[in-house]
Write a protein that holds these residues in place. Sequence first.
Motif, PDB file in Angstrom:
ATOM      1  N   ALA A 179       0.811  -1.218   0.000  1.00  0.00           N
ATOM      2  CA  ALA A 179       0.000   0.000   0.000  1.00  0.00           C
ATOM      3  C   ALA A 179       0.844   1.268   0.000  1.00  0.00           C
ATOM      4  CB  ALA A 179      -0.942   0.012   1.209  1.00  0.00           C
ATOM      5  N   TYR A 181      -3.569  -1.676  -4.965  1.00  0.00           N
ATOM      6  CA  TYR A 181      -3.150  -1.741  -3.561  1.00  0.00           C
ATOM      7  C   TYR A 181      -3.407  -0.443  -2.811  1.00  0.00           C
ATOM      8  CZ  TYR A 181      -0.819  -6.092  -4.772  1.00  0.00           C
ATOM      9  OH  TYR A 181      -0.559  -7.363  -5.191  1.00  0.00           O
ATOM     10  N   ASN A 182      -3.283   0.678  -3.508  1.00  0.00           N
ATOM     11  CA  ASN A 182      -3.584   1.983  -2.920  1.00  0.00           C
ATOM     12  C   ASN A 182      -3.577   3.008  -4.049  1.00  0.00           C
ATOM     13  OD1 ASN A 182      -3.826   4.371  -1.552  1.00  0.00           O
ATOM     14  ND2 ASN A 182      -2.031   4.107  -0.256  1.00  0.00           N
ATOM     15  N   GLY A 192      -7.886   5.190  -1.069  1.00  0.00           N
ATOM     16  CA  GLY A 192      -6.618   5.189  -0.358  1.00  0.00           C
ATOM     17  C   GLY A 192      -6.083   6.575  -0.109  1.00  0.00           C
ATOM     18  N   ASP A 226      -5.786  -2.094   4.545  1.00  0.00           N
ATOM     19  CA  ASP A 226      -4.362  -2.404   4.377  1.00  0.00           C
ATOM     20  C   ASP A 226      -3.544  -1.170   4.747  1.00  0.00           C
ATOM     21  OD1 ASP A 226      -1.824  -3.118   3.590  1.00  0.00           O
ATOM     22  OD2 ASP A 226      -2.405  -3.831   1.601  1.00  0.00           O
ATOM     23  N   ASN A 262      -5.149   1.774   2.539  1.00  0.00           N
ATOM     24  CA  ASN A 262      -6.128   1.471   1.496  1.00  0.00           C
ATOM     25  C   ASN A 262      -7.318   0.760   2.111  1.00  0.00           C
ATOM     26  OD1 ASN A 262      -6.890   1.348  -1.388  1.00  0.00           O
ATOM     27  ND2 ASN A 262      -6.761  -0.860  -1.075  1.00  0.00           N
TER      28      ASN A 262
END
Length: 475
Positions: A49, A60-61, A229, A296, A244
């Motif tokens: 992230a 992921y972000n 995110g 995350d 995130n």
Amino acid sequence: MKNMHKPLRTLVSAAVLGVLATGVAQAAGFALFGESSGYATGNYGAGTAAEAADASIGWYNPAGLFMIRDKEAVFGGVGIFPNLRINGNTTYTTTGLRPYTQEFERVNGSYSGFVPSSHFALPVGENTTVGLSITSPFGLSTDWAPDSPVRYSATYTELITATISPEIGTRITDHFALGAGLDFQYSRVKFNQAIGAPTLFQAFSENPMAADSFSKNKGASWGLGFHVGVMAMFNDNHTRIGVNYESKVRHTFYGHSELKGPLANNFDLAGPLPAAGVWRNNDLFSNPIDFPDVVDIGVYHDINETWALVGSAVYTGWHVFKVIQLNNVPVPNVSSTPPFPVSQANIINNVAENFNDSWRFAWGANYHVNSQWMLRVGGGYDQTPTNNTDRNIRLPDVDRWAVAVGAHYQWKPNLGFDVGYTHLFSGSKPSIHSAQQLSTTSAYFVDSNSGTFAADLVGAQVVWAIDKVEPAPMK
């Protein structure tokens, strides 16, 4: 078989009430920590992230997309090779008959697979990048043989997801960025098992598997979610913290259900057992089932030009996964009057799961050997959301530890390759003590306190900076 019609009626009636042991999106074992990313397998997804290694940061972000300053495409995937073998015993009981018991050792439920992914990033301004990700956040299968000692609980179980996510990320200030993505998620499930009357046939010294028939159920669904995110940057971007949030996605599965075997026939119990038949309908549907939300938290820090540290803490809200209900599953229905004709019925099946929220922790390091090579290492710990009461054979999940290694090779300025390897091994004692109450007279038990619970994950990907060209050679 005329003398068998009374106990056979009891056994068949009992069996049809327990067609499905469990269901759909199960456990940490079905939550793919790397969402099929080729590079994340190199350090167990630590810091994903915050690192922004390539265009996959959009998943992921998305806040980190602003760091991707070239038009970039990533293509890769992860091969998953589980080793799932259990020891124990199963017992099928019916009132008035001797229990049917099978001891087993190293019964294999492993099923290998490959999970692809792709990502795209396009800068649209000095501080803004848009992206597109195709990932698989949940997946995997278990496969117990049709003649295995656990067949009356499960044979084959499969969950496949594919999420298509358009994304955008922008830097608001020198130290803060925001991003968001919309997640269109397709999911497909299969869950199969055997239905039989082993105690009855055992009582008459016949093959206990003689009446075994197989229930096969398949459904699909589309769901809609989102992920958002934020990223904080310090020390001229050498230290980054990313968070995130991936929302819940609700699915209602629609599909078909099939029963195939001797019990899938219209026949009288006063007569002989018929040949295999098939009952099928296209009216199968589930209750609304939520795939969990995920938070995350990732950290990335450059110690110097050679070393970087990465880490993650990931929370998954599995508490939303409580009950599975399947509607219109075809099963035999036995009349209460002689000669006990058998006909098709469609039942509603409810199964308790009662998952708990879980955490995954990962940490690792990146080592830049030179301008072309970078090595990764990592590890971590992952909690299972299953509990000792409701854990079952479809996914006998346990806590797990992980170790990981990987590498990145920058072949050309516009073309790089990543490979990674993760090994997962048990972090807690495997324990299965499932009890299916099939009816007031019959039940099925699976007991196991030992076995092998491990997996090897091998990931690879190619990273293509589409518009970047090699510098012209010096004259």
